[in-house]
Design a protein around this motif. Sequence first.
Motif, PDB file in Angstrom:
ATOM      1  N   HIS A 121       0.399  -1.205  -0.175  1.00 44.73           N
ATOM      2  CA  HIS A 121      -0.147   0.437  -0.032  1.00 44.73           C
ATOM      3  C   HIS A 121       0.647   1.132  -0.110  1.00 44.73           C
ATOM      4  CE1 HIS A 121      -3.367   1.980   0.674  1.00 44.73           C
ATOM      5  NE2 HIS A 121      -3.307   2.699   1.925  1.00 44.73           N
ATOM      6  N   ASP A 122       0.564   2.221  -0.847  1.00 43.84           N
ATOM      7  CA  ASP A 122       1.139   3.994  -0.836  1.00 43.84           C
ATOM      8  C   ASP A 122       0.550   4.496   0.523  1.00 43.84           C
ATOM      9  OD1 ASP A 122       1.427   2.932  -3.435  1.00 43.84           O
ATOM     10  OD2 ASP A 122       0.070   4.221  -3.943  1.00 43.84           O
ATOM     11  N   VAL A 147      -6.123  -6.190  -7.347  1.00 43.07           N
ATOM     12  CA  VAL A 147      -5.538  -4.752  -7.859  1.00 43.07           C
ATOM     13  C   VAL A 147      -6.696  -4.013  -7.253  1.00 43.07           C
ATOM     14  CG1 VAL A 147      -3.631  -4.423  -8.242  1.00 43.07           C
ATOM     15  CG2 VAL A 147      -4.887  -4.039  -9.772  1.00 43.07           C
ATOM     16  N   THR A 180      -4.273   1.434  -4.678  1.00 40.99           N
ATOM     17  CA  THR A 180      -3.314   0.439  -3.436  1.00 40.99           C
ATOM     18  C   THR A 180      -4.314   0.826  -2.628  1.00 40.99           C
ATOM     19  OG1 THR A 180      -2.245   1.843  -2.374  1.00 40.99           O
ATOM     20  CG2 THR A 180      -0.912   0.918  -4.067  1.00 40.99           C
ATOM     21  N   PRO A 181      -4.505  -1.124  -1.588  1.00 38.76           N
ATOM     22  CA  PRO A 181      -3.384  -1.343  -1.157  1.00 38.76           C
ATOM     23  C   PRO A 181      -3.174  -2.838  -2.707  1.00 38.76           C
ATOM     24  CG  PRO A 181      -4.967  -2.102   0.107  1.00 38.76           C
ATOM     25  CD  PRO A 181      -5.797  -0.800  -0.976  1.00 38.76           C
ATOM     26  N   GLN A 182      -2.805  -3.186  -3.522  1.00 40.55           N
ATOM     27  CA  GLN A 182      -2.925  -4.388  -4.506  1.00 40.55           C
ATOM     28  C   GLN A 182      -1.521  -5.768  -3.374  1.00 40.55           C
ATOM     29  OE1 GLN A 182      -0.518  -2.625  -7.498  1.00 40.55           O
ATOM     30  NE2 GLN A 182      -1.268  -1.486  -7.570  1.00 40.55           N
ATOM     31  N   ASP A 205       3.714  -0.169 -10.261  1.00 39.71           N
ATOM     32  CA  ASP A 205       3.183  -0.759  -9.164  1.00 39.71           C
ATOM     33  C   ASP A 205       3.873  -2.419  -8.768  1.00 39.71           C
ATOM     34  OD1 ASP A 205       2.134  -1.083 -11.244  1.00 39.71           O
ATOM     35  OD2 ASP A 205       0.133  -0.781 -10.717  1.00 39.71           O
TER      36      ASP A 205
END
Length: 251
Positions: A121-122, A147, A180-182, A205
Amino acid sequence: MTQARRSRSARLRGRAAGIVLAGGSGTRVGAGINKAFLPLSGRSIAAWGLNTLASVEGVGLLVFVVRPDDLEHARFVEARETDGPLEIIVGGETRQESELAALRHLADRIDSGAVDTVLIHDAARPLVSHGLASAVLHAARENGGAVPGIPAADIAAAGPGQSLREGPDGRRAPLVRVQTPQGFHAATILDAYEAAARDGFSGTDTASCAEEYTDLPVTWVRGEETNFKITYAQDLLLAQDVVSALGLRSG
Ligand SMILES: C[C@](O)(CO)[C@H](O)COP(=O)(O)O
């Protein structure tokens, strides 16, 4: 260990690891410090995402990836803004290197099966909801990769000389804004990042590395408009408005 920490440790049970990336400089917001540590309604931007991932059933540990200069900020976040514990590590120069650093940090636990899935996650997306993070984890476990994305509402063009990819029905596939989260199967994505490092590949990403180096099907989960990335100063103002309007709280 305080009572609060004991109860958080007790709650953090599961084989998924949350990884929160705060390794960028985040200078476009124009604040002089990494945007991940700017305040949003009483907590740092990064703390919001950390607390949300910690609340997801099945997430057993959190890795917080920061720059060397931000280690003190990160320890403050751990001590004061989350219930902890966080595994704070130093990332690399690029997103790809920071993700690789986090995956290598987890490698022993991935190899032993103690960690089966990662949610990356960012830190700059503080308003991700519990529901979205849970849905990504569920879809990643079902499919290998997932995603969040939102089909672009505006007409979008690929640019001069470019064509948009065709959809399965022969019509133009809609452009999707990826968030995100991915979530990915941990062992597969660790292998992908090691292979990418050997090749010098750097993706935008996690999904781009997965697409390049794995056969994992990547599922789309409907993203959320409120899960926007704070890039510029106006995004922080918008996040503050969203928090007030929706009465959101972190942790
Ligand atoms: C992963 C991402 O959030 C997808 O929209 C985006 O690519 C992150 O960009 P950043 O420049 O690494 O913040």
